[in-house]
Design a protein around this motif. Structure first.
Motif, short mmCIF file in Angstrom:
data_model
loop_
_atom_site.label_atom_id
_atom_site.label_comp_id
_atom_site.label_asym_id
_atom_site.label_seq_id
_atom_site.Cartn_x
_atom_site.Cartn_y
_atom_site.Cartn_z
N GLY A 21 85.37 72.46 110.78
CA GLY A 21 85.79 73.74 110.20
C GLY A 21 87.12 73.61 109.49
N GLY A 22 88.02 72.80 110.06
CA GLY A 22 89.29 72.54 109.39
C GLY A 22 89.10 71.83 108.07
N TYR A 23 88.13 70.91 108.04
CA TYR A 23 87.83 70.20 106.79
C TYR A 23 87.24 71.15 105.75
CZ TYR A 23 85.73 67.00 103.44
OH TYR A 23 85.36 66.37 102.28
N VAL A 24 86.37 72.06 106.21
CA VAL A 24 85.80 73.07 105.31
C VAL A 24 86.92 73.88 104.66
CG1 VAL A 24 84.43 75.19 105.20
CG2 VAL A 24 83.59 73.24 106.51
N ALA A 25 87.89 74.30 105.47
CA ALA A 25 89.00 75.09 104.95
C ALA A 25 89.89 74.27 104.01
CB ALA A 25 89.82 75.64 106.10
N SER A 26 90.22 73.05 104.41
CA SER A 26 91.11 72.21 103.60
C SER A 26 90.50 71.83 102.26
CB SER A 26 91.49 70.94 104.39
OG SER A 26 92.21 71.26 105.56
N SER A 27 89.18 71.65 102.26
CA SER A 27 88.49 71.28 101.01
C SER A 27 88.07 72.51 100.21
CB SER A 27 87.26 70.43 101.33
OG SER A 27 86.35 71.15 102.15
N GLU A 28 88.43 73.70 100.73
CA GLU A 28 88.11 74.97 100.08
C GLU A 28 86.60 75.10 99.83
OE1 GLU A 28 90.53 75.28 96.61
OE2 GLU A 28 92.40 75.50 97.76
N SER A 29 85.83 74.77 100.88
CA SER A 29 84.37 74.83 100.79
C SER A 29 83.79 76.00 101.57
CB SER A 29 83.77 73.51 101.30
OG SER A 29 84.29 72.41 100.60
N GLY A 30 84.65 76.92 102.00
CA GLY A 30 84.20 78.00 102.87
C GLY A 30 83.16 78.90 102.25
N MET A 31 83.16 79.00 100.92
CA MET A 31 82.17 79.83 100.24
C MET A 31 81.10 78.98 99.57
SD MET A 31 83.10 82.80 101.05
CE MET A 31 82.00 83.78 100.01
N GLY A 32 80.87 77.79 100.12
CA GLY A 32 79.88 76.88 99.55
C GLY A 32 78.46 77.41 99.62
N CYS A 33 78.21 78.35 100.53
CA CYS A 33 76.90 78.98 100.64
C CYS A 33 76.89 80.38 100.02
CB CYS A 33 76.45 79.07 102.10
SG CYS A 33 75.95 77.47 102.80
N GLY A 34 77.99 80.74 99.37
CA GLY A 34 78.09 82.07 98.81
C GLY A 34 78.38 83.09 99.90
N PRO A 35 78.48 84.36 99.54
CA PRO A 35 78.76 85.43 100.53
C PRO A 35 77.50 85.83 101.30
CG PRO A 35 78.57 86.39 98.36
CD PRO A 35 78.41 84.90 98.16
N GLU A 36 76.77 84.85 101.80
CA GLU A 36 75.51 85.11 102.48
C GLU A 36 75.50 84.46 103.86
OE1 GLU A 36 72.09 84.08 100.10
OE2 GLU A 36 73.23 84.35 98.25
N TRP A 37 74.85 85.14 104.79
CA TRP A 37 74.67 84.59 106.13
C TRP A 37 73.49 85.31 106.78
CZ3 TRP A 37 74.23 85.94 111.16
CH2 TRP A 37 74.41 84.94 112.10
N PRO A 38 72.54 84.63 107.42
CA PRO A 38 72.53 83.20 107.72
C PRO A 38 71.99 82.32 106.61
CG PRO A 38 70.64 84.26 108.73
CD PRO A 38 71.42 85.36 108.06
N LEU A 39 71.48 82.90 105.51
CA LEU A 39 70.98 82.09 104.41
C LEU A 39 72.14 81.42 103.68
CD1 LEU A 39 68.21 84.42 102.92
CD2 LEU A 39 67.94 82.51 104.52
N CYS A 40 71.83 80.37 102.98
CA CYS A 40 72.84 79.64 102.21
C CYS A 40 72.39 79.62 100.75
CB CYS A 40 72.99 78.21 102.75
SG CYS A 40 74.27 77.24 101.93
N ASN A 41 73.11 80.35 99.91
CA ASN A 41 72.73 80.52 98.50
C ASN A 41 71.29 81.02 98.36
OD1 ASN A 41 75.26 79.63 97.59
ND2 ASN A 41 74.61 77.49 97.58
#
Length: 314
Positions: A21-41
């Motif tokens: 999760g820290g890597y997701v934040a540091s790489s700015e990948s938090g919105m890699g699935c778009g503003p959707e949950w539980p689906l991804c894009n």
């Protein structure tokens, strides 16, 4: 699979989830699935590349951990455990549900820093619950060396409780600073404009560092007391290990600033901080076990002497 082994796997997965999760934040990948949950894009399994791959892998680890945690919960409920074990089990599954909901809120609301910070703290407490379950399942570590009075054990556990609170505060401020990109508000000695902080980012960074130094000093003090007051080899080894990791954490904190918050060092900083929290939590549960053993031993000795006195009177 035994409860002890399953809980250990959950501990490892929780640790990986926090660090990733820290890597997701540091790489700015938090919105890699778009503003959707539980689906991804819009898909169950999206096109796995770039930021989407990073964020989706984070979700996969979380899903696996969630499934195993549910299995662990039902295994614990099936066992004939005492009140404390059942309470920790219910607390664990409750934290899991909160964590899932917070994860959804983080994505839908586009990564609000305060929710992400709470998300990390809940994960840390969830990790502590798993460590307790792991320590209290299967064959426990036996201690025969030194039995202290209950008052002394209460002091030890009180100090470790304070240390855990300091660690949680340090993690919270660190997470908030990270997600607000305040990491370079100050240099590793003083702040940018002056030695003392003057702006909100500088104050937050200074508080984070102050908490880190307080935590390191506290661990150093507890390590000293463990040897001087002869708290036993178990606690001595644990505090020495914690001291090693907190010194490493302080050094990495300096490197993070000097490398302008480079992603590998930022993630490593979180990884060591999480390990430190896990070790301190385990030391707390170990100290609690010792206290119970001491009380039980004292009770048994008192009962034996009482029986001897009654027999002599007869």
């Amino acid at each position: 699979m035994t409860i002890r082994r399953l809980s250990f796997i959950c501990i490892v997965l929780t640790y990986l989830l926090i660090v990733f999760g820290g890597y997701v934040a540091s790489s700015e990948s938090g919105m890699g699935c778009g503003p959707e949950w539980p689906l991804c894009n819009g898909k169950v399994i999206p096109t796995l590349q770039g930021e989407t791959l990073i964020e989706f892998m984070h979700r996969v680890i979380g899903a696996v951990l969630g499934g195993l945690s549910i299995i662990l919960f039902f295994k614990l409920m099936h066992e004939k455990n005492g009140y404390t074990a059942r309470f920790i089990s219910v607390m664990m599954i409750g934290l899991l549900i909160i964590q899932v909901l917070l994860g959804a809120v983080v994505v839908v609301l586009d990564l609000p820093s305060i929710i992400i910070t709470i998300h990390l703290l809940v994960a840390a407490v969830f990790l502590a619950c798993l460590i307790w379950i792991w320590r209290n399942s299967g064959d426990k570590e036996r201690v025969y060396s030194v039995f202290f009075k209950a008052v002394e054990h209460k002091r030890i556990t009180m100090h470790i409780n304070i240390l855990i609170f300091l660690l949680l505060l340090t993690l919270a401020f660190g997470a908030y600073i990270k997600h607000e990109t305040y990491g370079l508000a100050c240099g590793w000695i003083g702040c940018r404009q002056s030695f003392l902080p003057s702006t909100t980012p500088e104050w937050l960074q200074t508080i984070h560092r102050g908490l880190a130094v307080m935590t390191a000093d506290y661990i150093l003090l507890l390590t000293y007391w463990a040897f001087v007051r002869k708290w036993g080899r178990g606690l001595q080894r644990r505090f020495l290990l914690c001291l090693l990791f907190v010194i490493l954490q302080l050094v990495i904190g300096v490197v993070v600033i000097e490398t302008l918050v480079a992603i590998p060092w930022a993630v490593f900083h979180l990884a060591i901080g999480t390990v430190l929290f896990a070790f301190v939590s385990e030391a707390r549960f170990y100290a609690g076990d010792r206290m119970l053993q001491s009380i039980a031993s004292s009770t048994a000795v008192g009962y034996w002497h009482g029986g001897q006195d009654r027999r002599s009177m007869d």
